[in-house]
Design an enzyme around this catalytic site. Structure first.
Site, PDB file in Angstrom:
ATOM      1  N   GLU A   1       0.846  -1.189   0.000  1.00  0.00           N
ATOM      2  CA  GLU A   1       0.000   0.000   0.000  1.00  0.00           C
ATOM      3  C   GLU A   1       0.882   1.239   0.000  1.00  0.00           C
ATOM      4  O   GLU A   1       1.866   1.306   0.757  1.00  0.00           O
ATOM      5  CB  GLU A   1      -0.906   0.000   1.231  1.00  0.00           C
ATOM      6  CG  GLU A   1      -1.765   1.254   1.383  1.00  0.00           C
ATOM      7  CD  GLU A   1      -2.639   1.200   2.629  1.00  0.00           C
ATOM      8  OE1 GLU A   1      -3.072   0.089   3.003  1.00  0.00           O
ATOM      9  OE2 GLU A   1      -2.875   2.264   3.249  1.00  0.00           O
TER      10      GLU A   1
ATOM     11  N   GLU B   1      -2.422  11.284   3.700  1.00  0.00           N
ATOM     12  CA  GLU B   1      -3.412  11.058   4.738  1.00  0.00           C
ATOM     13  C   GLU B   1      -3.393  12.263   5.680  1.00  0.00           C
ATOM     14  O   GLU B   1      -2.344  12.859   5.928  1.00  0.00           O
ATOM     15  CB  GLU B   1      -3.124   9.784   5.527  1.00  0.00           C
ATOM     16  CG  GLU B   1      -3.400   8.503   4.761  1.00  0.00           C
ATOM     17  CD  GLU B   1      -3.236   7.284   5.649  1.00  0.00           C
ATOM     18  OE1 GLU B   1      -4.260   6.679   6.026  1.00  0.00           O
ATOM     19  OE2 GLU B   1      -2.088   6.947   5.972  1.00  0.00           O
TER      20      GLU B   1
END
Length: 545
Positions: free
Chosen positions: A433, A438
């Site tokens: 990933e 974020e």
């Protein structure tokens, strides 16, 4: 090296006892310490901890030479020492009792200590199996930082964090970035550490004057050679920091890691094959902890890769537009490119509180909006959207750029990220990933980039972070530069994290894009009582190869 050790010993003694001596001491007051008694409480649990209790007539302080290349001092005669060399080892400990006027006497004792601590993975990362070089990660924000020693790891350098290449180009601090730290194996359980700083040491301002530098001018590079080889041992860290690896490096003969702060033990917060993040408590101020990031990229290579902080900035290897998703002429999401994922899916593995629908996206004024709302749906109190390009657009390597404005509000957790195309076959984190961006409303304006892969996933992910202004009121460009050699993370063209890719990683195959806004969960945290709705706005996403 002999001169260096003598200087450090003299300074330690002078600092410890200067406040305890009177200016004029008569001969009658200068009494030799006598009747030195040394008691030890040696642990039997393999921790290597020994509690020393020392007393002597006419003594005002004590110094220890522990026989493993380290020393210690105490005023009250008590000292706790951890011996970290593996196995059952014998140490000749010399205890020096100091009286008024600096008069001293000593006593030596022999002790046997068992230490069973082992962290072979850290040793492998440090040495590469034989010998490996490390450098200060000058290209990263926060490569040098300071915060309270009581703080919790990664979030603690709150007093100061150096900007990329901040110490370059000035005579006072330019030596900091050219240090070379080499770790080598010397047997099954032992390490050696060599510092090469080309005859110049970067001293903290509190120590500049003691080593002949100009006082009142901040941190300084001083022509004082602290280069040399020392023993290095790994031992359990005792800080209790939640984000720590739980291992510290202890250096013999006053060894330190590039920036002199009077410390010889460094706690490892994170380490992998090509990056290391450490903290150490300042020698003359135990309320402060200093943080340093290291990389296996030499300073010259860091400059070459990033432009060295010059106006040219980061230079991408990818300039041919492969794919883009913009919304200037769109009225709804293109489902030939994007898929909706519906539901809560057991909190998506993160205890998330939202239910994803296909109605929480919209296109307004040429921007794609993903909106999280406080509303009931299918037993959940919040709705949002999650869209992917799985099976519709997948690619290997390139520069991924997203121009976005982020939602605000406690509990919001927007993300722009990539997931391996073989996710359905191998699962997570084996698929890999790449989190391009974020953000959480509970830590406003802190941008995170992360990689998840086997042994570095979840809370132990390979992460970096940087702080920007106006994340939720202005658009910023979030970028990942992904190649077979490295993965760089940038915001507005500034690097804040880097990963050295390798043939064994999962980052050498097709990945697909995901956009979502989660609510709460393990990373998003508590949701504000006043939260009603907020959106992530995407101007465009582009992929270059």
């Amino acid at each position: 090296m002999k001169y260096y050790r003598i200087i450090f010993s003299l300074l330690a003694i002078a600092l410890l006892f200067s406040s305890c001596q009177e200016d004029d001491l008569g001969l009658e007051s200068m009494m030799v310490p006598s009747n030195i008694l040394v008691n030890t409480d040696i642990s039997t649990d393999g921790s290597g901890i020994v509690e020393f209790t020392v007393s002597a007539d006419n003594a005002i302080s004590y110094q220890f030479n522990f026989g493993d290349g380290t020393t210690g001092s105490t005023l009250d005669g008590t000292f706790t020492k951890r011996f970290s060399k593996n196995g059952l080892n014998t140490y000749l400990v010399n205890v020096i009792a100091y009286g008024t006027g600096g008069i001293s006497s000593s006593r030596a004792i022999e002790i046997e200590v068992q230490s069973d601590f082992s962290d072979p993975e850290t040793k492998q990362f440090l040495t590469g199996g034989s010998s490996k070089k490390w450098y200060v990660a000058s290209y990263l924000p926060g490569h040098l930082g300071v915060g309270p020693s009581s703080g919790d790891g990664f979030d603690s350098p709150i007093y100061y964090q150096a900007a990329p290449f901040e110490k370059a180009g000035t005579e006072a601090s330019s030596c900091f970035y050219t240090d070379v730290l080499t770790y080598s194996t010397t047997g099954e359980d032992n390490l050696t550490y060599e510092l090469n700083n080309n005859g110049q040491t970067f001293f903290n301002v509190d120590y500049v004057g003691q080593f002949g530098g100009p006082t009142g001018s901040g941190d300084q590079c001083i022509d004082f050679d602290t280069s040399g080889v020392r023993n290095a041992t790994l031992s359990p860290a005792s800080s209790g920091i939640a984000t720590s690896r739980g291992t510290q490096i202890d250096y013999s003969n006053a060894g330190f890691m590039s920036y002199y702060i009077g410390a010889s033990s460094y706690e490892i917060l994170s380490i992998d094959e090509n990056s290391m993040y450490v903290r150490a408590v300042m020698g003359n101020n135990p309320a402060l902890a200093w943080y340093v990031k290291f990389t296996t990229l030499s300073y010259d290579l860091q400059n070459a890769e990033t432009g060295g902080g010059e106006e040219t900035g980061f230079e991408s290897d990818f300039d041919t537009l492969l794919w883009e998703s913009d919304y200037q002429n769109a009225t709804s999401l293109d489902t030939n490119t994007w898929n909706f994922e519906i539901g809560n899916n057991n909190g998506w593995g993160n205890d998330e509180k939202q239910y994803y629908t296909d109605s929480n996206t919209s296109i307004i004024d040429g921007n794609l909006l993903i909106t999280a709302k406080r509303e009931s749906e299918s037993g959940f109190d919040y709705t949002s959207s999650r869209i992917t390009t799985q099976d519709k657009f997948e690619f290997t390597y390139g520069r991924i750029e997203a121009r976005a404005k982020l939602p605000a509000g406690a509990g919001t957790w927007p993300a722009i990220w990539l997931l391996g195309s073989n996710f359905n076959e191998v699962g997570w984190p084996e698929t890999g990933e790449i989190d391009i961006m974020e953000h959480t409303g509970n830590s406003q304006n802190t941008i995170h980039g992360a990689l998840h892969y086997p042994e570095r996933s979840g809370a132990n992910a390979d992460t970096g972070a940087t702080v920007i202004e106006n994340a939720s009121t202005e658009f910023h460009i979030y970028t990942v530069e992904w190649s077979a050699e490295r993965i760089w993370f940038l915001v507005d063209g500034e690097v804040f994290h880097m990963y050295e890719n390798n043939a064994d990683s999962p980052f050498n195959k097709d990945f697909f894009l995901i956009l979502n806004v989660a609510m709460g969960g393990t990373f998003g945290g508590a949701i504000g009582d006043d939260f009603q709705e907020s959106s992530m706005e995407i101007d465009y996403i582009k992929v270059y190869q």
